[in-house]
Design a protein around this motif. Structure first.
Motif, mmCIF file in Angstrom:
data_model
loop_
_atom_site.group_PDB
_atom_site.id
_atom_site.type_symbol
_atom_site.label_atom_id
_atom_site.label_comp_id
_atom_site.label_asym_id
_atom_site.label_seq_id
_atom_site.Cartn_x
_atom_site.Cartn_y
_atom_site.Cartn_z
ATOM 1 N N SER A 66 -24.178 75.163 69.360
ATOM 2 C CA SER A 66 -24.319 76.499 69.939
ATOM 3 C C SER A 66 -24.646 77.536 68.877
ATOM 4 N N LEU A 67 -24.043 77.417 67.722
ATOM 5 C CA LEU A 67 -24.324 78.344 66.629
ATOM 6 C C LEU A 67 -25.739 78.154 66.102
ATOM 7 N N ALA A 68 -26.168 76.904 65.983
ATOM 8 C CA ALA A 68 -27.548 76.652 65.560
ATOM 9 C C ALA A 68 -28.540 77.234 66.548
ATOM 10 N N ASP A 69 -28.178 77.206 67.826
ATOM 11 C CA ASP A 69 -29.064 77.743 68.856
ATOM 12 C C ASP A 69 -29.239 79.253 68.753
ATOM 13 N N ILE A 70 -28.324 79.941 68.066
ATOM 14 C CA ILE A 70 -28.499 81.383 67.858
ATOM 15 C C ILE A 70 -28.905 81.652 66.407
ATOM 16 N N ASN A 71 -29.553 80.633 65.830
ATOM 17 C CA ASN A 71 -30.202 80.764 64.516
ATOM 18 C C ASN A 71 -29.241 80.928 63.345
ATOM 19 N N LYS A 72 -28.045 80.346 63.480
ATOM 20 C CA LYS A 72 -27.140 80.278 62.341
ATOM 21 C C LYS A 72 -27.396 78.982 61.575
ATOM 22 N N THR A 73 -27.343 79.046 60.259
ATOM 23 C CA THR A 73 -27.354 77.808 59.490
ATOM 24 C C THR A 73 -25.928 77.270 59.486
ATOM 25 N N VAL A 74 -25.808 75.984 59.742
ATOM 26 C CA VAL A 74 -24.499 75.386 60.008
ATOM 27 C C VAL A 74 -24.330 74.112 59.193
ATOM 28 N N ILE A 75 -23.114 73.870 58.717
ATOM 29 C CA ILE A 75 -22.766 72.566 58.166
ATOM 30 C C ILE A 75 -21.457 72.134 58.811
ATOM 31 N N LEU A 76 -21.353 70.850 59.143
ATOM 32 C CA LEU A 76 -20.217 70.325 59.887
ATOM 33 C C LEU A 76 -19.491 69.283 59.047
ATOM 34 N N ILE A 77 -18.170 69.390 58.977
ATOM 35 C CA ILE A 77 -17.344 68.502 58.158
ATOM 36 C C ILE A 77 -16.473 67.656 59.083
ATOM 37 N N GLU A 78 -16.616 66.333 59.020
ATOM 38 C CA GLU A 78 -15.883 65.433 59.912
ATOM 39 C C GLU A 78 -15.250 64.300 59.114
ATOM 40 N N LYS A 79 -13.978 64.051 59.375
ATOM 41 C CA LYS A 79 -13.215 63.055 58.628
ATOM 42 C C LYS A 79 -13.658 61.621 58.920
ATOM 43 N N SER A 80 -14.000 61.328 60.179
ATOM 44 C CA SER A 80 -14.324 59.949 60.559
ATOM 45 C C SER A 80 -15.779 59.629 60.249
ATOM 46 N N ASP A 81 -16.205 58.433 60.672
ATOM 47 C CA ASP A 81 -17.576 58.007 60.385
ATOM 48 C C ASP A 81 -18.529 58.284 61.540
ATOM 49 N N HIS A 82 -18.081 59.060 62.541
ATOM 50 C CA HIS A 82 -18.945 59.362 63.676
ATOM 51 C C HIS A 82 -18.585 60.729 64.239
ATOM 52 N N LEU A 83 -19.507 61.296 64.991
ATOM 53 C CA LEU A 83 -19.261 62.552 65.681
ATOM 54 C C LEU A 83 -18.765 62.267 67.098
ATOM 55 N N GLY A 84 -18.082 63.248 67.676
ATOM 56 C CA GLY A 84 -17.656 63.130 69.066
ATOM 57 C C GLY A 84 -16.169 63.025 69.262
ATOM 58 N N GLY A 85 -15.409 62.742 68.207
ATOM 59 C CA GLY A 85 -13.966 62.679 68.341
ATOM 60 C C GLY A 85 -13.531 61.639 69.353
ATOM 61 N N HIS A 86 -12.876 62.098 70.416
ATOM 62 C CA HIS A 86 -12.334 61.194 71.425
ATOM 63 C C HIS A 86 -13.385 60.754 72.443
ATOM 64 N N CYS A 87 -14.595 61.203 72.301
ATOM 65 C CA CYS A 87 -15.703 60.724 73.141
ATOM 66 C C CYS A 87 -16.270 59.477 72.474
ATOM 67 N N THR A 88 -15.699 58.323 72.812
ATOM 68 C CA THR A 88 -15.999 57.088 72.091
ATOM 69 C C THR A 88 -16.631 56.044 73.007
ATOM 70 N N THR A 89 -17.498 55.246 72.431
ATOM 71 C CA THR A 89 -18.214 54.202 73.165
ATOM 72 C C THR A 89 -18.151 52.893 72.385
ATOM 73 N N TYR A 90 -17.857 51.810 73.091
ATOM 74 C CA TYR A 90 -17.975 50.468 72.522
ATOM 75 C C TYR A 90 -19.259 49.851 73.055
ATOM 76 N N VAL A 91 -20.025 49.208 72.175
ATOM 77 C CA VAL A 91 -21.257 48.529 72.575
ATOM 78 C C VAL A 91 -21.107 47.048 72.266
ATOM 79 N N ASP A 92 -21.198 46.218 73.302
ATOM 80 C CA ASP A 92 -21.071 44.777 73.108
ATOM 81 C C ASP A 92 -22.195 44.284 72.195
ATOM 82 N N PRO A 93 -21.868 43.580 71.126
ATOM 83 C CA PRO A 93 -22.907 43.179 70.157
ATOM 84 C C PRO A 93 -23.934 42.198 70.720
ATOM 85 N N GLU A 94 -23.577 41.448 71.751
ATOM 86 C CA GLU A 94 -24.509 40.463 72.305
ATOM 87 C C GLU A 94 -25.372 41.048 73.421
#
Length: 511
Positions: A66-94
């Protein structure tokens, strides 16, 4: 995608490109680093942005976009290895079949549809007729959410069936009367300012609130939709009714879900939109130096040059749980410390997918205690065991506790124990530790940071709201602690309250 002007300086040790003092002067015109002088000469890169967003969960990502959409330069810091927090998906490898096992449903509001539409992620209505009938062939064109099963209410302690009887007329009447009561407090849906004093009704334990209004008939509904809330009947009412809330009870529009069953796609697309140089995964803030002139963060990050990055931020949007543990190293103001130290309790909540269960996949199992009020299980406990359908012998598990401190391996042992109990009762060969496999497992803890009713009466929510725009319009907050653990409502909170505050503040002017 590059967003606006990115002012980034790599500091090359021994090459004379920039001395450390010159790098600092480049950012804020002073060689004094205040609270983190101990790290002098240790950062490998200095980066300047209009806004630094701390936390890459759903509220942090949507806020950054939303901030980028109003022309702000943004940097995001996240502890885990993915974005989305509790919005998680498992993908079956086969088979490459996706299964969402965190956040699955959303309210049909503009903030939700706008976010998914922006990234071309299809969303569909959750309608009763869309669910497959129990025992019918799996419809692989639909998300796992729509796999229909027969519900069994079972006491997971011994596997015995529990008769959770509800009179439909009493439930309908109870919900209608509860809607009437909560309509007086519709401000709870929006977040932001909450009246002080708060009505005493909202400060009762939820069980006492329901008893006062003769609404015990709605308890099974709240239990089903309030997983993660801990010992539900003992939680202060305001927290419960902000989570499963007035709009959920009214449900003027059907819920929405991601049509592909792959919610992580939206957050991957958001990361691409922000650009790789603006997303720091596996990264944490180790120290801060915040003034009315400029906000500075020292971030430990595996990407780019060196392990430490010096971020100079016009504003900061903080979206992770504001526990004193998470804020270690921050130069907290007296106001911030006074507010955040009052968070003295939180719940534990874990979700995942397991295989090797071997139970009948046309049935789901819901934990119901035989001897407690309204059959609500005593925590810590497994809430339910539900087959996903789209993957063979793969089951969704949700586990709750009154504390976020349970070790994740201990949680898994609790889950395995309950599954073995169900197997024995259903004459299925008992699963060994080696047989039962966790395909995916995530902690949502700390879930629902809380303060006591006494602290609320002393003006806590006013003090919390007053933190917005601190440091002369440069420090802002979002995330569950500032509203509720509900992605849809947090996105609306960002859209309607937080982002306009940031855009209109003196700290954000001209950025």
């Amino acid at each position: 995608m590059r967003l606006g002007l990115e002012r980034s300086v790599a500091i090359h040790y021994g090459l004379g490109a920039f001395s450390q003092s010159n790098a600092i002067s480049y950012i804020h015109g002073s060689s004094t680093w205040g609270a983190i002088n101990i790290y002098d000469s240790q950062w490998g890169e200095a980066i300047e942005r209009d806004v630094c967003v701390v936390g890459g969960g759903s509220s942090g990502v949507q806020g950054a976009v939303s901030l980028a959409d109003i022309n702000k330069t943004v940097i995001l810091i996240e502890k885990s290895d993915h974005l989305g927090g509790h919005c998680t998906t498992y993908v079956d490898p086969e088979t490459k079949t996706p299964v969402d096992y965190g956040v699955v449903i959303h309210q049909d509001i503009d903030a939700v549809t706008e976010f998914f539409d922006k990234f071309g992620v299809p969303i569909i209505k959750v309608l009763p007729e869309t669910f497959t009938l129990p025992g019918a062939p799996v419809n692989h064109s639909l998300p796992a959410l729509f796999y229909g099963t027969l519900r069994n209410d079972v006491d997971f302690r011994d596997g015995s069936a529990v008769n959770v009887s509800t009179d439909p007329e009493s439930v309908t009447d109870g919900i209608a009367r509860l809607i009437g009561i909560l309509s007086q407090y519709s401000y709870l849906l929006e977040g932001g300012n909450i009246p002080d004093p708060l009505p005493e009704d909202l400060l009762l334990p939820f069980g006492a609130f329901l008893q006062r209004h003769h609404l015990e008939a709605v308890i099974p509904r709240y239990y089903q939709f309030s997983q993660g809330m801990g010992s539900l009947l003992h939680i202060t009412t305001i927290y419960v009714v902000k989570y499963y809330n007035l709009d959920d009870l009214r449900l003027a529009k059907p819920y929405l879900t991601v049509g592909t069953g792959h919610i992580s796609d939206a957050f991957a697309a958001a990361g691409e939109f922000l650009g790789p140089s603006n997303v720091l995964l596996g990264s944490v803030v180790v120290a801060s130096n915040r003034t009315a002139d400029r906000m500075e963060l020292l971030v430990s990050s595996p990407s780019g040059s060196g392990n430490l990055k010096l971020l100079s931020c016009g504003q900061i949007l903080y979206t992770i749980p504001p526990t004193l543990e998470n804020l270690a190293g921050w130069d907290l103001s007296a106001h911030e410390t006074a507010v955040f130290k009052q968070y003295t309790s939180a719940n534990g909540y874990w979700t995942g997918l397991v295989t090797g269960v071997g139970l009948n996949q046309t049935e789901s199992y819901w934990n119901a205690a035989k001897t407690t009020a309204s059959h609500i299980p005593v925590l810590p406990a497994l809430y339910n065991l539900v087959p996903v359908g789209v993957l063979n012998d793969t089951w969704l598990v949700k586990f709750g506790a009154d504390t976020p401190a349970m070790d994740i391996d201990l949680v898994k042992r609790y889950i395995a124990r309950d599954i073995r109990t169900l197997q024995q009762v259903n004459n299925v060969s008992s699963t060994t530790a080696a047989d039962l496999k966790f395909l995916a497992f995530e902690s949502h803890a700390p879930f629902q940071l809380q303060v006591s009713p006494e602290v609320i009466r002393a003006g806590f929510f006013n003090d919390l709201a007053a933190l917005q725009g601190g440091f002369q319009g440069r420090m802002f907050y979002s995330g569950a602690a500032f509203h509720t653990h509900y992605t849809s409502l947090l996105w609306r909170f960002n859209k309607d309250i937080v982002i306009p505050l940031m855009a209109n503040s003196s700290g954000g002017a001209g950025k």
